[in-house]
Design an enzyme around this catalytic site. Structure first.
Site, PDB file in Angstrom:
ATOM      1  N   THR A 384       0.922  -1.121   0.000  1.00  0.00           N
ATOM      2  CA  THR A 384       0.000   0.000   0.000  1.00  0.00           C
ATOM      3  C   THR A 384       0.962   1.171   0.000  1.00  0.00           C
ATOM      4  O   THR A 384       2.163   0.968   0.128  1.00  0.00           O
ATOM      5  CB  THR A 384      -0.850  -0.072   1.275  1.00  0.00           C
ATOM      6  OG1 THR A 384      -1.664  -1.219   1.162  1.00  0.00           O
ATOM      7  CG2 THR A 384      -1.698   1.155   1.522  1.00  0.00           C
ATOM      8  N   ASN A 404      -4.148  -3.271  -2.716  1.00  0.00           N
ATOM      9  CA  ASN A 404      -4.097  -4.346  -1.726  1.00  0.00           C
ATOM     10  C   ASN A 404      -2.687  -4.924  -1.722  1.00  0.00           C
ATOM     11  O   ASN A 404      -1.777  -4.202  -1.379  1.00  0.00           O
ATOM     12  CB  ASN A 404      -5.166  -5.416  -1.934  1.00  0.00           C
ATOM     13  CG  ASN A 404      -5.363  -6.212  -0.641  1.00  0.00           C
ATOM     14  OD1 ASN A 404      -4.871  -5.816   0.402  1.00  0.00           O
ATOM     15  ND2 ASN A 404      -6.067  -7.313  -0.706  1.00  0.00           N
TER      16      ASN A 404
HETATM   17  O1  DON Z   1      -7.053  -1.703   3.074  1.00  0.00           O
HETATM   18  C1  DON Z   1      -6.360  -2.513   3.674  1.00  0.00           C
HETATM   19  O2  DON Z   1      -6.388  -2.655   4.875  1.00  0.00           O
HETATM   20  C2  DON Z   1      -5.383  -3.355   2.886  1.00  0.00           C
HETATM   21  N1  DON Z   1      -5.877  -3.565   1.559  1.00  0.00           N
HETATM   22  C3  DON Z   1      -4.059  -2.683   2.916  1.00  0.00           C
HETATM   23  C4  DON Z   1      -3.007  -3.484   2.215  1.00  0.00           C
HETATM   24  C5  DON Z   1      -1.628  -3.083   2.525  1.00  0.00           C
HETATM   25  O3  DON Z   1      -1.364  -2.255   3.361  1.00  0.00           O
HETATM   26  C6  DON Z   1      -0.588  -3.795   1.775  1.00  0.00           C
HETATM   27  N2  DON Z   1       0.684  -3.657   2.378  1.00  0.00           N
HETATM   28  N3  DON Z   1       1.255  -4.538   2.944  1.00  0.00           N
END
Ligand code: DON
Length: 572
Positions: A384, A404
């Protein structure tokens, strides 16, 4: 003899020239600063070219919102593992006029989605479909979010998108690390795409990248130009929308033209609470981040003694136990509040939070109820991305945005050059089955058409006397709220320098699985003390890539980029 000497000299010269030229070509030509102190404005993001794109807008008379838009668009080009057009995100802002607001541009379940869409005939969860390929994508929200934020900006959108167009059309040099991450997913890119995307190096027999190579994204440039000319319609309607739907048809995807046309970013009231003389401004549902940070900070407020010290056994145990309790509530109660009544007031009630800590015993590990035996894989990718932005007019912006996991669904929209998210996996696809971050959920976060999947993304502002003090956020799946929580405690309670608050090791507990994840460099004495209390400890790679801007007492801005990645602070 003289001729031979001359020839030798020329050869040596030529060789020297070739080696130098080649190493210059190979070298990563961008200068990365981890700490900047400046007066006029600053941007911290995961990529130096994106931070620079933002600061360029400040210099042209734009404000922090202009900079945040330009930075996000540039990240969609230079940080394609997380920066995106085909994903979603959240923006939290404190505006020049003193008001605070948020914009929710989280992805949405398509109209044809249904709660059991990822279960096989036996009722088992099919994670392969919720985490990869066409069916894993929610309806993208980013472009709508950027246009919704533009109401607070000063420069024309067409100008804010230009750096991204240039970077996509002309290319940029990738680092060793970026080359490795593209190569690691080569087979996935080939598997989940019918049209080979720009992320596979087709100029090479082995189709592999190396640091110093140039990544050019012509299709993406064309999509950005459509958005430049047609606005949000350049993405949600017309050619781009048709390309998305055509891509869906080539896979087993369900996003329709109607889903795209109907997507709306939503302006929401921030989740706000006070902590020791500070006002913390966070994201409300469908992000669990604001509420989790609120619960965790209030549960430690009267119990954490600054004298316990950073990473002391006492401080870590207390923080782990509040993380455990907050994440247990997340699994049961949190989801898109437009579809499910989330009891926010009850979950943040002072008496409730005090009661939650009644069974806490210093020196003895707590225990999470065992829902499902076995452990989940440790996700180490930081895919992210977060950006923090400030200007001298009093605007402060925190944005976290995502596909994601790394490169999302790994599916690139053929002919349009951007990756689609795999955000559907953030729904609870089966009660009691952990998603890719080990997060559990049930009814509150079940799939429903038009619903937004629960997120952990936690873009956060801290105000003092209603003036910006801190801008904080990070990637990291479920470790996001705990990283933000720990960064705030490090600065507010432990009085640490901003760089130490960001760069020093972090830890993580999320109720289930019942264990503490520790980052490299965690002190051995505290490890031993925690083990003696009865905790299970697991070593893992980096936790987050936290980007912080702090307003110093003299009014200057201190921008700190995480040293866990190639993140860069650029100031003016
Ligand atoms: O919105 C969320 O909580 C996840 N899709 C975030 C994903 C994320 O931080 C990926 N990094 N490791």
């Amino acid at each position: 003899m003289r001729n031979i000497n001359n020839l030798l000299l020329v050869s040596i010269f030529t060789l020297f020239f070739l080696v130098t030229a080649q190493s210059q070509n190979k070298a990563y030509p961008y200068d990365i600063q981890k700490k900047v102190i400046c007066e006029n404005g600053a941007v911290v993001s995961a990529h130096v070219l994106a931070s620079k794109a933002g600061v360029a807008m400040l210099k042209k008379g734009g404000n922090a919102i202009d900079a945040a838009i330009a930075t996000q668009l540039a990240l969609a080009v230079v940080h394609p593992s997380a920066g995106n057009l085909g994903g979603g995100g959240f923006l939290v802002a404190r505006l020049q006029n003193g008001t605070t607001t948020t914009i929710d541009y989280r992805e949405m379940a398509p109209g044809k989605a249904h709660r059991d869409m990822y279960l096989d005939e036996m009722g088992n969860a099919k994670f392969s479909e919720s985490q990869n390929g066409h069916l894993s994508s929610g309806v993208p929200g980013t472009v709508a979010g950027l246009f919704q934020s533009h109401q607070y900006a000063k420069l024309p959108f067409a100008q804010l998108i230009q750096p991204a167009i240039d970077l996509a059309a002309n290319g940029f040099i990738i680092s060793e690390r970026e080359a490795r991450s593209l190569n690691a997913l080569k087979n996935e890119f080939l598997k989940y795409n019918t049209i080979i995307p720009a992320f596979v190096n087709t100029t090479n027999d082995n189709q592999e990248w190396k640091g110093g190579d140039m990544l050019i994204q012509k299709d993406l440039a064309a999509t950005l130009i459509r958005i430049q000319h047609e606005g949000a319609k350049g993405f949600y309607e017309g050619e781009t929308a048709s390309l998305i739907v055509a891509e869906m048809k080539r896979g087993n995807g369900i996003i329709s033209l109607e889903d795209l046309k109907n997507y709306k970013a939503i302006t929401r009231l921030p989740h706000i609470f006070d902590y020791k003389g500070h006002t913390i401004v966070g994201m409300p549902m469908p992000s669990s981040g604001g509420l989790l940070v609120h619960q965790m900070m209030k549960m430690i407020e009267s119990k954490l003694k600054a004298t316990d010290g950073f990473l002391s056994p006492q401080a870590v145990q207390l923080m782990v136990e509040v993380e455990r309790r907050a994440f247990a509530d997340r699994a049961e109660f949190m989801g898109d509040a437009d579809f499910y009544k989330v009891p926010v007031a009850a979950l943040t009630n002072e008496k409730y939070l005090n009661q939650r800590m009644n069974d806490f015993v210093f020196g003895k590990a707590g225990s999470s109820e065992m829902v499902k035996p076995g452990s989940i894989p440790i996700i180490e990718s930081e895919e992210t991305t977060h950006l923090s932005v400030i200007d001298k007019e009093g605007n402060a912006v925190a944005v976290t945005t995502t596909l994601n996991n790394s490169f999302g669904s790994r599916t690139v929209v053929g002919g349009a050059g951007f990756l689609l998210n795999d955000e559907m996996d953030d729904f609870s696809i089966k009660p009691g089955s952990p998603n890719m971050y080990g997060a559990l959920g049930g009814e509150a976060n079940a799939i429903f058409p038009g619903k937004r999947m629960l997120s952990s993304m936690t873009p956060t502002l801290v105000l003092k006397n209603n003036q910006p003090f801190l801008i904080v956020g990070t990637p990291g799946g479920t470790t996001i709220p705990t990283s933000v929580f720990q960064t705030l405690v490090n600065i507010i309670d432990f009085n640490m320098s901003t760089e130490d608050a960001v760069w020093q090791p972090k830890f993580h507990h999320q109720w289930m699985p019942d264990r503490i994840d520790l980052e490299k460099g965690f002190p051995i004495t505290t490890r031993k003390a925690l083990e003696a209390m009865g905790y299970k400890l697991i070593d893992r790679g980096s936790i987050g890539r936290t980007e912080v801007i702090k307003v110093l007492p003299n009014g200057k801005f201190e921008a700190i980029a995480d040293n866990r990645g190639e993140d860069a602070a650029v100031g003016w």
